[in-house]
Every structure is written in C-alpha cells, then in structure tokens.
Design a protein around this motif. Structure first.
Motif, PDB file in Angstrom:
ATOM      1  N   THR A 161      21.336  29.609  17.167  1.00 18.26           N
ATOM      2  CA  THR A 161      20.409  29.121  18.179  1.00 18.26           C
ATOM      3  C   THR A 161      20.024  30.278  19.087  1.00 18.26           C
ATOM      4  O   THR A 161      20.899  30.938  19.674  1.00 18.26           O
ATOM      5  CB  THR A 161      21.032  27.996  19.029  1.00 18.26           C
ATOM      6  N   TYR A 162      18.723  30.523  19.188  1.00 15.38           N
ATOM      7  CA  TYR A 162      18.222  31.566  20.093  1.00 15.38           C
ATOM      8  C   TYR A 162      17.875  30.928  21.429  1.00 15.38           C
ATOM      9  O   TYR A 162      17.171  29.918  21.484  1.00 15.38           O
ATOM     10  CB  TYR A 162      16.995  32.249  19.485  1.00 15.38           C
ATOM     11  N   GLU A 163      18.340  31.506  22.523  1.00 12.95           N
ATOM     12  CA  GLU A 163      18.202  30.894  23.837  1.00 12.95           C
ATOM     13  C   GLU A 163      17.244  31.646  24.751  1.00 12.95           C
ATOM     14  O   GLU A 163      17.125  31.303  25.924  1.00 12.95           O
ATOM     15  CB  GLU A 163      19.575  30.801  24.499  1.00 12.95           C
ATOM     16  N   GLY A 164      16.571  32.645  24.223  1.00 13.38           N
ATOM     17  CA  GLY A 164      15.677  33.437  25.053  1.00 13.38           C
ATOM     18  C   GLY A 164      14.227  33.032  24.879  1.00 13.38           C
ATOM     19  O   GLY A 164      13.902  32.008  24.280  1.00 13.38           O
ATOM     20  N   SER A 165      13.328  33.848  25.399  1.00 11.87           N
ATOM     21  CA  SER A 165      11.893  33.611  25.305  1.00 11.87           C
ATOM     22  C   SER A 165      11.196  34.914  24.951  1.00 11.87           C
ATOM     23  O   SER A 165      11.759  36.009  25.096  1.00 11.87           O
ATOM     24  CB  SER A 165      11.344  33.079  26.636  1.00 11.87           C
ATOM     25  N   PHE A 166       9.953  34.802  24.506  1.00 16.70           N
ATOM     26  CA  PHE A 166       9.187  35.999  24.140  1.00 16.70           C
ATOM     27  C   PHE A 166       8.997  36.911  25.356  1.00 16.70           C
ATOM     28  O   PHE A 166       9.191  38.126  25.275  1.00 16.70           O
ATOM     29  CB  PHE A 166       7.836  35.589  23.559  1.00 16.70           C
ATOM     30  N   LEU A 167       8.620  36.335  26.480  1.00 15.95           N
ATOM     31  CA  LEU A 167       8.408  37.142  27.680  1.00 15.95           C
ATOM     32  C   LEU A 167       9.705  37.773  28.173  1.00 15.95           C
ATOM     33  O   LEU A 167       9.694  38.848  28.778  1.00 15.95           O
ATOM     34  CB  LEU A 167       7.776  36.293  28.783  1.00 15.95           C
ATOM     35  N   GLY A 168      10.834  37.103  27.896  1.00 13.13           N
ATOM     36  CA  GLY A 168      12.111  37.671  28.286  1.00 13.13           C
ATOM     37  C   GLY A 168      12.430  38.967  27.564  1.00 13.13           C
ATOM     38  O   GLY A 168      13.224  39.786  28.056  1.00 13.13           O
ATOM     39  N   LEU A 169      11.817  39.164  26.396  1.00  8.03           N
ATOM     40  CA  LEU A 169      12.025  40.407  25.659  1.00  8.03           C
ATOM     41  C   LEU A 169      11.377  41.591  26.361  1.00  8.03           C
ATOM     42  O   LEU A 169      11.775  42.736  26.149  1.00  8.03           O
ATOM     43  CB  LEU A 169      11.454  40.280  24.241  1.00  8.03           C
TER      44      LEU A 169
END
Length: 384
Positions: A161-169
């Motif tokens: 399960t990935y818990e991040g976001s694109f903008l968080g990268l």
C-alpha cells in the motif's frame, strides 16, 4: 547445478544488486546523452539545418540506447519483485509522466520534418525538449525520494500500500536531486554534441555543457551536504539473515539517524571512490570541453554519471527502498529478491545476452562514427 550450489543466495543477491546498478548506469550513460541532447536542442541549434544536425546525432541510436531502460525494468520485475510492486504503484503517476515524455521522442523524430512549416517543426522541437528534460528530472526526483524514504507498507500477506501523493514526491530535496540529474545529463549530451558536430552547434554545445558540468559539481556537493546535515538515514537493527526468505517484515529498522547514509563510507573507505569519481569526472569533463578533448570529454562525463549513481548505491546498502512510514517494510538486498533458483537462471541469461548486447552496441557505434555535417542532412535520403 554445481555452480548453482556454489553461488549462495546472499552472493546472488549482491550480484543482482550490482547488476541492477550496472543496468542503471548503462541507461544513464547511453540514453543519458540522448536525453541531454533533447534538452539542449532548442538552445544549441538556431536554424532548421542546425536542429536537424542535432537530431541526427542521436536519431540512429536512441532506440538501441533505450534497451538499457527495458533491461532495467525487466531486471527489477524478475529479480526484485517487491521493489517492482512498490515503485510501479507508488511512483505510478511520475512514471506515467516520464513515459509520456519519452513517447514524444520517437514521434518527434518521425513527424518533425514531414512538413516545411516553421511552426510545425518548432512545436516538435519543443516536444523533443520535453522528451529529454522531463524524464531526466523525474528519474532524479525518484532517487531523491528513495534517499529520504518512501511512504509505503506491506501487509502480512505481502500486499503493498502506497500512502503518499504525486505532489508529495516534489519535495525540495527530491527536486534538488532532479536538478542534479538534469545537469549531469545536459553535460553528457553537450559532450556528445561536441564530439558529433562542428562549427556553431559544437561551440554552443561546449558552452552549455561546460556550465552544466560546473552546476553538476555544485548541486551534487549541495545534495551531499544536505544528506550529511538534514536527510536522516536508516539502519537495520535486527539480526542479518543474508540467506533468509524474502520477507521484508522479518526485520527491525531504525530511522532518523543523522548522517546515516554516510556510515558505509566510514566503515568501508574504498566506497569513497564513487563520489570522488562523480566530482572528478565532472571537473575533467569541464576541462576537456574547454580544451576540446572531444572523445575524452564524453568518457569523463560518463564516469561522472557512473560515480554519482554508484554513490547512491554505496551509501544506502543494504537498503534499496526504505519506508518512511512503516520501517519494517523497507526493502533491502537481503529481503526483496526473487528465489535463489530464479536469480541463478537470470544470471545465466545475463551472462549470455548482456555481452551480445554490448558487442552489437559497439558495432552500431562504429558504423555511425564520425561527425554529422550539413551535407549529410541536405543530401541524405535517410536523415531526419
């Protein structure tokens, strides 16, 4: 089967960790100058013939160079399935953006010269710029996020399960790593153009690549300083099981260790050769560009790229992708690989096919060796 028995599981894991690094370096050094040339296209070529010259320096070879990207993806899928699951799920939107940009490259090559319209050709020139700049940036941003840890976790049944976001990268340190990537590939692309062109195009390429070499040194040093002072590392704190099953949850990990990614350099000083090579290669590339050592400059810039990539691997070992939210889910050399038999069979295939790819690549480069000149464009039936 005797060789299979002699190559222990831990040895095969390290071999495939090294091979993964080699494939990444192969892609960055070969397709890297293609990306750098695309990024430089609107700036080093001002007339249509000049831009066609730039395009034709990489037109015959970019597809072959991109084989390293395919090999790298295949190696991750087969040798490191947990890493494949995490990266192609967590970084899905970023990878989609990179692939979309890469798709513009072949389309741009094929369609740019189909019409005489200056607006048509200028549009495709900027598409080729996007096809060079965007992947260069995204690949570096991905490395920056890996160094900081990625927000993901594995359930007991190994569902990721990935818990991040694109903008968080797109955090500041990751963007800095992206700019390091862009700078080093622009340096490499400029070195290639200096080797393959002449006149005004070569002069502009040398100037742009010289600046990029200095920027690479400065940004790489800044990234190292941030890793030392602010980017905390990770440490495996449970008993090591190099021959154990590939279960990322069967370990404990400590995070928040200041300068933790520099521990391997202290414990194994020979690994300092990697960052030294990164700095020295870029500096020698700058000197070579100013002195017009065309062939040597391309080698120096390639060595700088190899050193920068190796420095990431050397500092993080045995971690490959740490988790910033669920520490035990971190993926390492010892618990993220395929089975012993799978790694062995793949190694046999690699020993057979990688040399063939290298031989064929060397032959292709020997065939297209030499500078691309205006008459090759105006009188060439197969020119882009």
């Amino acid at each position: 089967m005797i060789l299979h028995t002699l190559l222990d599981y831990d040895v095969l894991r390290v071999i495939w960790w090294l091979l993964l690094g080699i494939l990444l370096i192969g892609f960055a050094v070969t397709d890297g100058f293609d990306l750098g040339v695309g990024t430089l296209l609107p700036f080093v070529a001002r007339e249509d013939v000049e831009r066609r010259i730039v395009i034709n320096t990489i037109g015959p070879i970019w597809e072959g160079n991109q084989v390293w990207l395919v090999l790298g993806g295949g190696a991750i899928f087969a040798a490191w399935p947990h890493i494949y699951a995490m990266s192609f799920s967590g970084f899905y939107l970023a990878m989609f953006a990179a692939l979309l940009a890469l798709i513009l490259r072949p389309v741009g090559f094929k369609y740019r010269s189909k019409k005489e319209s200056p607006a048509w050709r200028a549009t495709w020139d900027w598409c080729l710029f996007i096809g060079g700049f965007v992947p260069s940036l995204i690949f570096g941003v991905a490395i920056g996020n890996v160094l900081q840890g990625v927000p993901f976790n594995f359930s007991p049944d190994m569902r990721m399960t990935y818990e991040g976001s694109f903008l968080g990268l797109l955090n500041p340190f990751a963007v800095l790593c992206g700019l390091v990537s862009v700078a080093m590939l622009v340096m490499h692309g400029g070195a290639w153009l200096a080797l393959k062109t002449e006149g005004a195009v070569a002069a502009r390429a040398r100037g742009a690549a010289s600046v990029a070499a200095l920027v690479t040194i400065v940004l790489y040093a800044l990234a190292g300083l941030l890793i030392w002072k602010y980017v905390t590392g990770y440490q495996w704190t449970s008993t090591h099981l190099p021959n154990g099953p590939s279960n990322p949850l069967a370990k404990t990990v400590q995070a928040g260790i200041a300068g933790g990614w520099l521990t391997n350099y202290a414990n194994h000083p020979w690994t300092l050769l990697a960052p030294v090579l990164g700095f020295a290669g870029a500096l020698l590339a700058f000197v070579g560009l100013r002195a017009r050592w065309e062939g040597l400059t391309l080698i120096f810039s390639g060595l700088s790229i190899a050193g920068i990539i190796l420095s990431v691997g050397a500092s993080m070992f045995p971690f490959i992708v740490p988790s910033s939210t669920h520490l035990a889910s971190a993926l390492t050399v010892w618990d993220a690989s395929s089975s012993h038999l799978t790694l062995f069979i793949m190694l046999v295939c690699a020993v057979v096919f990688v040399p063939l790819i290298l031989i064929y690549t060397a032959w292709v480069y020997s065939v297209i060796w030499g500078k691309v000149r205006p008459r090759d464009i105006t009188h060439g039936d197969h020119a882009y």
